[in-house]
Design a protein around this motif. Structure first.
Motif, PDB file in Angstrom:
ATOM      1  N   VAL A   2       0.852  -1.185   0.000  1.00 56.83           N
ATOM      2  CA  VAL A   2       0.000   0.000   0.000  1.00 56.83           C
ATOM      3  C   VAL A   2       0.886   1.232   0.000  1.00 56.83           C
ATOM      4  O   VAL A   2       1.735   1.396   0.867  1.00 56.83           O
ATOM      5  N   TYR A   3       0.713   2.095  -1.020  1.00 57.84           N
ATOM      6  CA  TYR A   3       1.516   3.290  -1.124  1.00 57.84           C
ATOM      7  C   TYR A   3       0.770   4.463  -0.520  1.00 57.84           C
ATOM      8  O   TYR A   3      -0.417   4.627  -0.765  1.00 57.84           O
ATOM      9  N   GLU A   5      -0.706   8.115  -0.319  1.00 57.56           N
ATOM     10  CA  GLU A   5      -1.285   8.853  -1.436  1.00 57.56           C
ATOM     11  C   GLU A   5      -0.276   9.765  -2.131  1.00 57.56           C
ATOM     12  O   GLU A   5      -0.147   9.759  -3.349  1.00 57.56           O
ATOM     13  N   ARG A   8       2.200   7.850  -4.209  1.00 56.16           N
ATOM     14  CA  ARG A   8       1.610   7.338  -5.448  1.00 56.16           C
ATOM     15  C   ARG A   8       1.493   8.444  -6.485  1.00 56.16           C
ATOM     16  O   ARG A   8       1.784   8.263  -7.654  1.00 56.16           O
ATOM     17  N   ASP A  34      -7.600   8.969   2.725  1.00 58.55           N
ATOM     18  CA  ASP A  34      -6.503   8.095   3.103  1.00 58.55           C
ATOM     19  C   ASP A  34      -6.196   8.197   4.596  1.00 58.55           C
ATOM     20  O   ASP A  34      -5.145   7.787   5.049  1.00 58.55           O
ATOM     21  N   ALA A 150     -10.007   2.005  -2.179  1.00 58.79           N
ATOM     22  CA  ALA A 150      -9.033   2.159  -1.090  1.00 58.79           C
ATOM     23  C   ALA A 150      -8.692   0.813  -0.447  1.00 58.79           C
ATOM     24  O   ALA A 150      -7.548   0.568  -0.063  1.00 58.79           O
ATOM     25  N   GLN A 153      -6.737  -1.345  -3.363  1.00 57.32           N
ATOM     26  CA  GLN A 153      -5.458  -0.777  -3.832  1.00 57.32           C
ATOM     27  C   GLN A 153      -5.002  -1.487  -5.107  1.00 57.32           C
ATOM     28  O   GLN A 153      -3.902  -2.070  -5.145  1.00 57.32           O
ATOM     29  N   ARG A 155      -3.572  -2.329  -8.891  1.00 59.99           N
ATOM     30  CA  ARG A 155      -2.456  -1.789  -9.689  1.00 59.99           C
ATOM     31  C   ARG A 155      -2.981  -1.001 -10.872  1.00 59.99           C
ATOM     32  O   ARG A 155      -2.294  -0.145 -11.412  1.00 59.99           O
ATOM     33  N   ASN A 186      -8.012   8.550  -7.641  1.00 61.30           N
ATOM     34  CA  ASN A 186      -7.601   8.242  -6.259  1.00 61.30           C
ATOM     35  C   ASN A 186      -6.160   7.743  -6.225  1.00 61.30           C
ATOM     36  O   ASN A 186      -5.807   6.864  -5.445  1.00 61.30           O
ATOM     37  N   ILE A 188      -4.628   5.957  -8.447  1.00 58.62           N
ATOM     38  CA  ILE A 188      -4.437   4.661  -9.113  1.00 58.62           C
ATOM     39  C   ILE A 188      -4.511   4.886 -10.631  1.00 58.62           C
ATOM     40  O   ILE A 188      -5.423   5.555 -11.107  1.00 58.62           O
TER      41      ILE A 188
END
Ligand code: SF4
Length: 225
Positions: A2-3, A5, A8, A34, A150, A153, A155, A186, A188
């Motif tokens: 989990v990165y 925010e 990311r 987040d 969320a 998560q 890819r 978000n 992603i």
């Protein structure tokens, strides 16, 4: 993995990817999505229960079942469609019928299946007569999809069809203008492609859809899938 925010977003910027955020929503509000877990950040079971009992918009009155979404809750791929149709409403599952079978084929071509991806919709309840979702319905329901994003998560997010893409990206562009490049929601990466129901009506567009899937697969790999 989990990165955070911000990490990311920096990663996506470094890749040269457009980072789209909902209009008119200040960054501090986005960042609250987040924040550490609390009552507004339910776990999967609580979220599913909330959707099952939701009356946040008038679509609750006409539904047979809510359509929460299916698949791997730890998936690399999140597929987002529009809203349940009649069969989906009856069965409580997204993308059934002929369009669903074509989506299954598209997933198989990617080496994926309904069990390895997660499939959800913009709306969890069926709009009457399969009309487009209304803005207030989308706004009422968005919290559930945001929470699913969320929790998963993924890819990569694959938005299938105009309604899903426009609502996720907060724009009115046609699919032809949104596909072929990488957006983000978000934090992603997100790729847009045609809805399988449209591909059934316009099979000549399948080649473009395959290009979209290859683009998404490449981004998913770059992102650690
Ligand atoms: S569409 Fe979404 S917001 Fe509206 S009643 Fe169903 S679950 Fe609730």
């Amino acid at each position: 993995m989990v990165y955070p925010e911000q990490q990311r977003r920096a990663y996506l910027k470094a890749l040269g990817i457009d980072v789209w955020l909902p209009r008119d929503v200040p960054d501090d509000i986005i960042d609250q999505h987040d924040a550490p877990s609390g009552d507004d950040e339910p776990d999967w079971d609580t979220l599913e229960q909330r959707v099952a009992g939701c009356t946040r918009c008038p679509l609750a009155q006409g539904r047979t079942n809510t359509v929460f979404g299916v698949g791997d809750r730890d998936a690399d791929w999140l597929i987002v469609g529009e809203a349940p149709g009649a069969e989906e409403d009856r069965l409580g599952e997204p993308f059934v019928g002929r369009a669903g079978k074509l989506l299954d084929e598209m997933l198989r071509a990617l080496g994926q299946s309904r069990k390895t991806v997660f499939i959800a919709n913009i709306l969890k309840c069926r709009p009457p007569n399969n009309r487009d979702p209304k803005n207030d319905e989308v706004a009422a329901c968005r919290r559930y999809l945001d929470r699913q994003i969320a929790l998963i998560q993924p890819r990569i997010i694959l938005a299938v069809g105009r309604v899903a893409a426009q609502n996720l990206l907060g724009c009115q562009d046609p699919v032809g203008r949104m596909r072929g490049r990488v957006h983000a929601v978000n934090g992603i990466p997100l790729v847009v492609t045609y809805h399988p129901a449209y591909l059934l009506r316009s099979p000549s567009q399948k080649k473009k859809s395959w290009q979209d899937l290859c683009l998404a697969a490449g981004i998913a790999r770059e992102n650690g899938a």
